[in-house]
Design an enzyme around this catalytic site. Sequence first.
Site, PDB file in Angstrom:
ATOM      1  N   HIS A  27      -4.074  -2.389  -4.795  1.00 27.71           N
ATOM      2  CA  HIS A  27      -4.018  -3.323  -4.869  1.00 27.71           C
ATOM      3  C   HIS A  27      -5.260  -3.939  -4.189  1.00 27.71           C
ATOM      4  CE1 HIS A  27      -3.952  -4.266  -0.745  1.00 27.71           C
ATOM      5  NE2 HIS A  27      -3.182  -2.916  -0.234  1.00 27.71           N
ATOM      6  N   GLU A  78     -10.251   6.888   2.179  1.00 25.16           N
ATOM      7  CA  GLU A  78      -9.665   5.709   2.686  1.00 25.16           C
ATOM      8  C   GLU A  78     -10.797   4.746   3.472  1.00 25.16           C
ATOM      9  OE1 GLU A  78      -6.425   3.220   3.343  1.00 25.16           O
ATOM     10  OE2 GLU A  78      -6.864   4.006   4.860  1.00 25.16           O
ATOM     11  N   ASP A  88      -8.600  -4.795   3.581  1.00 23.86           N
ATOM     12  CA  ASP A  88      -7.399  -5.151   3.411  1.00 23.86           C
ATOM     13  C   ASP A  88      -6.958  -5.635   4.490  1.00 23.86           C
ATOM     14  OD1 ASP A  88      -4.424  -4.431   2.430  1.00 23.86           O
ATOM     15  OD2 ASP A  88      -4.690  -4.118   3.970  1.00 23.86           O
ATOM     16  N   SER A 131       0.864  -1.198   0.237  1.00 19.22           N
ATOM     17  CA  SER A 131      -0.378  -0.323  -0.175  1.00 19.22           C
ATOM     18  C   SER A 131       1.050   1.225   0.246  1.00 19.22           C
ATOM     19  CB  SER A 131      -1.068  -0.146   1.610  1.00 19.22           C
ATOM     20  OG  SER A 131      -1.629  -1.145   1.396  1.00 19.22           O
ATOM     21  N   HIS A 155      -0.941   5.804   8.770  1.00 19.27           N
ATOM     22  CA  HIS A 155      -0.385   4.120   8.019  1.00 19.27           C
ATOM     23  C   HIS A 155      -0.140   4.359   6.777  1.00 19.27           C
ATOM     24  CE1 HIS A 155      -1.970   0.108   6.822  1.00 19.27           C
ATOM     25  NE2 HIS A 155      -1.557  -0.373   8.151  1.00 19.27           N
ATOM     26  N   SER A 157      -1.766   4.220   3.426  1.00 20.18           N
ATOM     27  CA  SER A 157      -2.596   5.076   2.111  1.00 20.18           C
ATOM     28  C   SER A 157      -2.789   6.694   2.730  1.00 20.18           C
ATOM     29  CB  SER A 157      -3.437   4.788   2.241  1.00 20.18           C
ATOM     30  OG  SER A 157      -3.609   3.082   1.564  1.00 20.18           O
ATOM     31  N   HIS A 164      -6.486  -9.514   5.349  1.00 22.05           N
ATOM     32  CA  HIS A 164      -5.312 -10.733   5.339  1.00 22.05           C
ATOM     33  C   HIS A 164      -5.810 -11.163   6.633  1.00 22.05           C
ATOM     34  CE1 HIS A 164      -2.301  -8.569   3.422  1.00 22.05           C
ATOM     35  NE2 HIS A 164      -2.447  -7.137   4.174  1.00 22.05           N
TER      36      HIS A 164
END
EC number: 3.1.3.1
Length: 550
Positions: free
Chosen positions: A403, A356, A361, A133, A196, A198, A365
């Site tokens: 992504h 965001e 994400d 990211s 973070h 992004s 994960h």
Amino acid sequence: MSTWWLVVVAAAAAAGLVRAEDRYHPERLAAGEASAATRSAAESEASFWVREAQEAIERREREGAGAKQAAGHAKNVVMFLGDGMSVPTLAAARTLLGQRRGQTGEEASLHFEQFPTLGLAKTYCVNAQVPDSSCTATAYLCGVKANQGTLGVTAAVPRHDCEASTDVTKRVQSIAEWALADGRDVGIVTTTRITHASPAGTFAKVANRNWENDNDVKQEGHDVNRCPDIAHQLIKMAPGNKFKVIFGGGRREFLPTTQVDEEGTRGLRTDGRNLIEEWQNDKESQKVSYKYLWNRQELLKLGSSPPDYLLGLFEGSHLQYHLEGDESTEPTLAELTDVAIRVLSRNERGFFLFVEGGRIDHAHHDNYAHLALDETIEMDRAVKVATDALKEDESLVVVTADHTHVMSFNGYSPRGTDVLGTVRSLDSNRMPFMVLSYTNGPGARIQQNGVRPDVTTDANFGALRWRTHTDVPLDSETHGGDDVTVFAWGVHHWMFSGLYEQTHVPHRMAWAACMGPGRHVCVSAATVPTAALLSLLLAAFITLRHQCFL
């Protein structure tokens, strides 16, 4: 590149000092690959990616000349980023949304899926086939591809190389900086820590995305005066200290280890500084109106006349998943977006807002498919808030992802099958399998004699944190290398159709908004030849570098 930093990180891990969230994004590239894998020397230069994007824009100008003349330019630009929002995620999320409404589900649409223009962007890093990211944030915010794990710098900066990142010729500017230079206001909103990867792409210049506080930098043996941490850059340095709205999580990155936040999370800073107080003191000295917020109730009390500057840190780390959050303290992404637009809309020149949906994400994960889909639906609600609040003829809204992930939407089930349930058939061993499954991740089960276990017999089957069927066992599911969608609505939305490098996204937004150092819709394509424009563009990049770090 030397491997000294691996020894430092290993020692830190043994001492229990490495941040827990590293499990989401383990560093999988071997030592030295951060520079050795570069395909060509040219790709390490910002000019390579800038030239490629500007030439593509010139071609699109010729193709869409009529639409260009008719539409004017975008006063306001809002970019929504669904972290890890792959095409299977979109398809499954819209199906879940429809099934929640009592439909079969497949016929439903997310709000932003109805935008008039759809394109695809290629997401690879300069040194990695499948991206993270941070290199993608550098691409879709700064227009330059970089190495995995780095932010706001060119691919000439290997990950962990503090010294290389101090070279101003290797730093790049984001579209947020272009907006500020044009007199517009800027805001950033996220459901992750505000430090973070992004959101940090809008303001940070670092050789390691994990340098979120001063202790992270020191653990690798670096001088924080040479390589300031991300939280410090946001509060004390341009462009972050000029942002009107900063909403997200991550209070711990701003507080000293001697202090706990409003909900009992201890700070991580070892320099003794309270950056939240420093932000308040800075605004006080500027004699501007401001407010620090830490919960939903404070956000909702702002009313119709919020102050000029807002810093909202709503969790010690990431915001809670929407389905698990405490409504009294946890604002929704839609609520945060609404307040941000109300604050930024007061600038007559316009604004740039980055929003965001970051926990899509994280859920992927962990192989938490239900949570990932719900977070996608929540971001879609925030997009609708934006399009309802903005005028289509003076705004541009772009929705994309950084992504993908390796979740698949599979089987031959009948229409209306529960998207969170099992396929209406069995595998070759007469075992059920899920409609949604993952190629890899922590949800992998041990097979007996080559036969998969029956996952429907799990004690927590169907729970929010139940891990769906997974093939390859890994501590954290990986990203995918496929292209991401780019949806566009508003002024010059047509510019975003086609397949292109992810680096085109900020250049095309800036083109439509008439800001930044590149080609603009306000300037005729025939007026400025590409070669001359590129010379001016690169000169402007260098000027902005020096202005930003004075």
